[in-house]
Each structure stands twice: as structure tokens, then as C-alpha cells.
Write a protein that holds these residues in place. Structure first.
Motif, PDB file in Angstrom:
ATOM      1  N   VAL A   4       9.091  34.086  58.693  1.00 45.84           N
ATOM      2  CA  VAL A   4       8.590  34.976  59.891  1.00 45.84           C
ATOM      3  C   VAL A   4       9.606  36.202  59.950  1.00 45.84           C
ATOM      4  CG1 VAL A   4       8.773  35.035  62.410  1.00 45.84           C
ATOM      5  CG2 VAL A   4       8.292  32.994  61.202  1.00 45.84           C
ATOM      6  N   MET A   5       8.912  37.490  60.148  1.00 49.29           N
ATOM      7  CA  MET A   5       9.601  38.804  60.357  1.00 49.29           C
ATOM      8  C   MET A   5       9.850  39.113  61.560  1.00 49.29           C
ATOM      9  SD  MET A   5       7.578  40.862  57.376  1.00 49.29           S
ATOM     10  CE  MET A   5       8.446  42.460  57.543  1.00 49.29           C
ATOM     11  N   ILE A   6      10.862  40.033  61.881  1.00 45.94           N
ATOM     12  CA  ILE A   6      11.126  40.538  63.368  1.00 45.94           C
ATOM     13  C   ILE A   6      10.180  41.462  63.724  1.00 45.94           C
ATOM     14  CG2 ILE A   6      13.779  40.032  63.030  1.00 45.94           C
ATOM     15  CD1 ILE A   6      13.833  43.224  62.570  1.00 45.94           C
ATOM     16  N   ARG A   7       9.831  41.594  64.927  1.00 47.48           N
ATOM     17  CA  ARG A   7       8.862  42.822  65.302  1.00 47.48           C
ATOM     18  C   ARG A   7       9.588  44.003  65.511  1.00 47.48           C
ATOM     19  NH1 ARG A   7       4.074  43.697  68.807  1.00 47.48           N
ATOM     20  NH2 ARG A   7       4.676  45.624  69.913  1.00 47.48           N
ATOM     21  N   VAL A   8       9.076  45.055  64.741  1.00 48.03           N
ATOM     22  CA  VAL A   8       9.906  46.348  64.641  1.00 48.03           C
ATOM     23  C   VAL A   8       8.460  47.152  65.427  1.00 48.03           C
ATOM     24  CG1 VAL A   8      10.677  48.232  63.113  1.00 48.03           C
ATOM     25  CG2 VAL A   8      11.289  45.963  62.851  1.00 48.03           C
ATOM     26  N   ILE A   9       9.167  48.331  66.168  1.00 56.12           N
ATOM     27  CA  ILE A   9       8.411  49.220  66.585  1.00 56.12           C
ATOM     28  C   ILE A   9       8.578  50.464  65.599  1.00 56.12           C
ATOM     29  CG2 ILE A   9       7.889  51.026  68.385  1.00 56.12           C
ATOM     30  CD1 ILE A   9       7.445  48.051  69.037  1.00 56.12           C
ATOM     31  N   ARG A  10       7.727  50.815  64.565  1.00 54.35           N
ATOM     32  CA  ARG A  10       7.769  51.834  63.774  1.00 54.35           C
ATOM     33  C   ARG A  10       7.432  53.133  64.027  1.00 54.35           C
ATOM     34  NH1 ARG A  10       7.979  51.005  57.860  1.00 54.35           N
ATOM     35  NH2 ARG A  10       7.405  48.789  58.364  1.00 54.35           N
ATOM     36  N   PRO A  11       8.299  54.152  64.011  1.00 53.15           N
ATOM     37  CA  PRO A  11       8.150  55.446  64.493  1.00 53.15           C
ATOM     38  C   PRO A  11       6.954  56.101  63.248  1.00 53.15           C
ATOM     39  CG  PRO A  11      10.326  55.508  64.162  1.00 53.15           C
ATOM     40  CD  PRO A  11       9.692  54.181  63.616  1.00 53.15           C
TER      41      PRO A  11
END
Length: 111
Positions: A4-11
Motif C-alpha cells: 500500500v502506498m501513502i496518499r499524496v496530494i501532488r502539485p
């Protein structure tokens, strides 16, 4: 079980990456679109990028987004630039900003 990957808000790339880095990634991506999966061209192209002046800027930007942590475990300082869609299978995505993240050596072996 899957990793599982972390959730990231990518610019957005156009608001976060320098114009020069975006241009370099786009140029490299246009070339990579011609590569066949699992070809030696993929490895050569990625190796050339990793020895370019743009690797440092991309690494710094990814470190900011991922807070210097592995996108999988969040506990270990990331050492590698990784691809969500593996570059060996999806060369058409190998230089796409949204496909790149930071990973540690330990988690990378299980992805």
C-alpha cells in the motif's frame, strides 16, 4: 497482500517544477514513447537521466512532496526515484511527473 502506498496530494507539474525541468522531462518522454517494453533503450534512457543535471532538481521536488519519506512505508528516508507504472512495462509513462515517487530500497524489492 499487496503493498500500500501513502496518499499524496501532488502539485501540478506546471506550478511546481521549473520550466527547464518540465521541458527536459517532456523531451525525454517524447523519446521514450517510441520504446518497446523491456527494451534496453529504457534502461539507457533512465541511466542518462540519472546522470543529468535534472536528477537533483527532480529528487528535491519529489522529496518535498513525499516529505523525504518512502511512499510505501513512510518510515525510511527514500533513496530512489520510483515509478508507479513500471518503466520497463510502461515506457510511455517513464518521465511523467504523476508516475514518479520516492521509495526506499527495502520497499522497492516488494513492489
Amino acid at each position: 497482500t499487496g503493498v500500500v502506498m501513502i496518499r499524496v496530494i501532488r502539485p501540478k507539474a506546471n506550478k511546481f517544477l521549473s520550466a527547464e525541468l518540465r521541458d527536459d522531462l517532456n523531451t525525454r518522454q517524447n523519446g521514450a514513447k517510441k520504446f518497446k517494453p523491456h527494451s534496453d533503450e529504457i534502461k539507457d534512457s533512465w541511466k542518462a537521466f540519472l546522470s543529468s543535471k535534472w536528477k537533483r532538481e527532480l529528487t528535491n521536488n519529489l522529496d518535498q512532496v513525499f516529505h523525504f519519506k518512502c511512499a510505501y512505508c513512510e518510515t525510511i528516508e527514500a533513496q530512489d526515484i520510483e515509478h508507479f507504472y513500471p518503466k520497463s512495462i510502461y515506457p510511455k509513462k517513464m518521465f511523467v511527473w504523476s508516475n514518479l515517487f520516492r521509495g526506499c530500497k527495502n520497499c522497492n524489492q516488494f513492489k
